[in-house]
Every structure is written in C-alpha cells, then in structure tokens.
Design an enzyme around this catalytic site. Structure first.
Site, PDB file in Angstrom:
ATOM      1  N   ARG A  33     -36.484  58.706  33.929  1.00 47.92           N
ATOM      2  CA  ARG A  33     -35.536  57.848  33.224  1.00 47.92           C
ATOM      3  C   ARG A  33     -35.653  56.414  33.736  1.00 47.92           C
ATOM      4  O   ARG A  33     -35.114  56.096  34.800  1.00 47.92           O
ATOM      5  CB  ARG A  33     -34.090  58.334  33.416  1.00 47.92           C
ATOM      6  N   GLN A 142     -24.925  63.395  21.976  1.00 55.02           N
ATOM      7  CA  GLN A 142     -24.238  63.729  23.227  1.00 55.02           C
ATOM      8  C   GLN A 142     -22.729  63.763  23.064  1.00 55.02           C
ATOM      9  O   GLN A 142     -22.042  64.542  23.720  1.00 55.02           O
ATOM     10  CB  GLN A 142     -24.610  62.728  24.329  1.00 55.02           C
ATOM     11  N   ASP A 183     -25.464  52.921  32.558  1.00 53.99           N
ATOM     12  CA  ASP A 183     -26.693  53.352  33.225  1.00 53.99           C
ATOM     13  C   ASP A 183     -27.248  52.286  34.163  1.00 53.99           C
ATOM     14  O   ASP A 183     -27.944  52.609  35.116  1.00 53.99           O
ATOM     15  CB  ASP A 183     -27.741  53.731  32.184  1.00 53.99           C
ATOM     16  N   ASN A 193     -25.983  50.903  28.368  1.00 57.56           N
ATOM     17  CA  ASN A 193     -25.401  52.229  28.156  1.00 57.56           C
ATOM     18  C   ASN A 193     -26.053  52.836  26.915  1.00 57.56           C
ATOM     19  O   ASN A 193     -26.900  52.212  26.271  1.00 57.56           O
ATOM     20  CB  ASN A 193     -23.877  52.138  28.002  1.00 57.56           C
ATOM     21  N   LYS A 194     -25.667  54.028  26.566  1.00 56.04           N
ATOM     22  CA  LYS A 194     -26.290  54.741  25.449  1.00 56.04           C
ATOM     23  C   LYS A 194     -26.258  53.899  24.178  1.00 56.04           C
ATOM     24  O   LYS A 194     -25.307  53.188  23.904  1.00 56.04           O
ATOM     25  CB  LYS A 194     -25.560  56.064  25.227  1.00 56.04           C
TER      26      LYS A 194
END
Length: 300
Positions: A33, A142, A183, A193-194
């Site tokens: 990641r 998610q 993140d 972030n996502k």
C-alpha cells in the site's frame, strides 16, 4: 504483525541468514500500500527493533520471540490510541442527529475500536443520539460491506446511501457533522483518504457542515509539505468494470485511484490520540507530533 510473522516463520538457521532475509520481509509488506503512511511507520519501527535486538547477537529463537512481542506491544498501543481519539472526538459530535462517515475507519481497519468510527462509538456511549449516514464507497464498497456491518453489529443506527446521494443529504440540512479517517496527513494538513472523501469535504463546506478527520499521529507525514507529494495508489480496473464478478461496463479505459486528497482548508479539525489540531495545521500538527507519550504494554 506481518513483519513479525515473516521473522517467526523464516527458515533462517543463523542470525546472519535472518539478517539477510529481513529486508525482503519488510519490502514485501511495504509494497502492498503506497499511500498509507501508517504502514511504513510500523515497518520502520519493527526494523529499528530488529536492529536493536540483532546488535546483541541473540539466538534466532529469542529474536523471533522478541519481534512477536514488539508487534503485540504495538497492538496494545494502537488499542489505547483508538480509545483516546474517540474521547477527544466525541466532544465534537452533535448531541443528536445525523453524522456521516466514508469508507471504513472502524475496528476492521485498526487495532481497536477504530478512528472515525471510534469517535462515533464513543459519542454514542456517552449518550449522543446519533444516526450515521454511510456512503457505499464505490468501487470497492467498504462502506456497504464493512462500515454498515460494523455499525449494525454494534447497535448504532445507520442508513446506507449511494455515493451520489451525499449532496442531497447535505442540502436537506440533515447532516450535523462528517468524520472520516485518513491514510496520510501532510505537514500542512492536506489529508489523503479513500476516494470520494474530497467531494464530501467540498459539499460539507458548501452546506456549512463541520468536516473532521480522525487519525493517529502515525499517519502524520511531516516530511512532505502538502498533499501534492502523497503517492496515490491505482487499483485494478476490474473493481470498476465488474460487480461481484459480473462485468457491468464495456471494455473501455478505466481510472481507479484508490485515494484522493482533501485540502487542509476544508478540514475543520484533525483528531488524534494526543488532542485536536486546528488551523494553522503546520503548527498544530507539529506540536502534537512531538508530545512524548509512554508506550503501553511494551516488552522493550
């Protein structure tokens, strides 16, 4: 835990063999990641511990046990971190009404009760009457698959919505706050972030809804000045073109960035285990980053 497992299950018979193998173990984990800096923080900490132990030239079995102990110590610390974030963040949640989150920043994503969901859980435990709006989080879902399940299992009221309903619910005035995870957070407060987080932040600003980020200090990356330096992971096209293994789109070009960056100017506050940072973030994040905090349950 991945690094500890790599060391524990290594076939190395001597310290020198294990030393030679260790960088490959760490590299394998680190390559998974590129965006989430917390991953690199953990790998670097395990590397420092390995080097500290290896310098004493222990038996390989003793080194393996010590690395597992270090991973467990990190786990214990992260559980405490989540609870501390939850306490700080709960004070920012409305006493009643709807709040929104995005992706999964709960117990399935952390070592404890979660970051953003930990804030919501702690607020509910304190008596806040909250109802959570959960965007599905396309393309990997998610929100629908993880966050909705977590909240439902925990008895927290929720409503699952599609990502393109966010603006509608903001406009109707039924959202009291947004709280998301992160993140990576740059020195100026820009936050990765996502994917989809940025558009929620823009809509929150347009409609006067406070937008909070909940993330541990280990997600701070003060080595980069802004979000422009954050690497963005590009994921497989099949996540966009297929749903449950069934193709839903023609064979066309696909973009699938896994994260986006929310500018600091759109963030009302950043909640971490050491307190709440507010603008100017270049000062408040650095101040929180240098606060000394004792380690919990460490075997060091």
């Amino acid at each position: 835990m991945g690094v500890a497992l790599g060391v524990e299950r290594s076939n190395a018979r001597t310290l020198d063999e294990l030393r030679a193998e260790f960088p490959g173990i760490c590299q394998t984990i680190a390559q998974t990641r590129p965006t989430a800096v917390d991953l690199f923080w953990a790998v670097e900490r395990m590397t420092r511990r390995f080097e500290q132990l290896a310098a004493a030239k222990p038996q390989t079995d003793a080194l393996r046990r010590a690395m597992v102990e270090e991973a467990r110590a990190i786990h214990a610390e992260k559980r405490a971190t989540d609870e501390a974030m939850g306490r700080y963040g709960a004070d920012l949640m409305p006493a009643a009404g709807q709040v929104m989150t995005h992706c999964n920043a709960g117990a399935l994503a952390t070592a404890g009760i979660g970051s953003a969901l930990g804030v919501i859980r702690m607020a509910v435990e304190r008596g806040h009457k909250l109802h959570v709006l959960v965007p599905e989080t396309r393309p990997y879902l998610q929100g629908a698959r993880l966050t909705a399940w977590e909240l439902h299992e925990g008895g927290v009221p929720l409503t699952l919505i599609t990502d393109n309903m966010v603006g509608h619910f903001m406009k109707t005035g039924s959202v009291g706050a947004v709280v998301v995870g992160a993140d990576r957070i740059a020195a100026n407060g820009d936050t990765a972030n996502k994917i989809g987080t940025y558009q929620i932040a823009v809509l929150a600003r347009e409609h006067g809804v406070p937008f909070y980020v909940a993330a541990p200090v280990s997600t701070f990356d003060l080595t980069i000045p802004s979000g422009e330096q954050i690497p963005i992971e590009e994921r497989a096209a099949e996540e966009v073109t297929h749903l449950c293994g069934v193709r839903i789109a023609p064979d066309v070009a696909v973009a699938n960035p896994a994260f986006d960056v929310t500018p600091a100017r759109l963030i009302s506050a950043i909640i971490c285990e050491r307190g709440v940072a507010r603008a100017p973030y270049a000062e408040s994040l650095r101040r929180l980053a240098v606060v000394a905090v004792p380690r919990v349950g460490s075997a060091v």
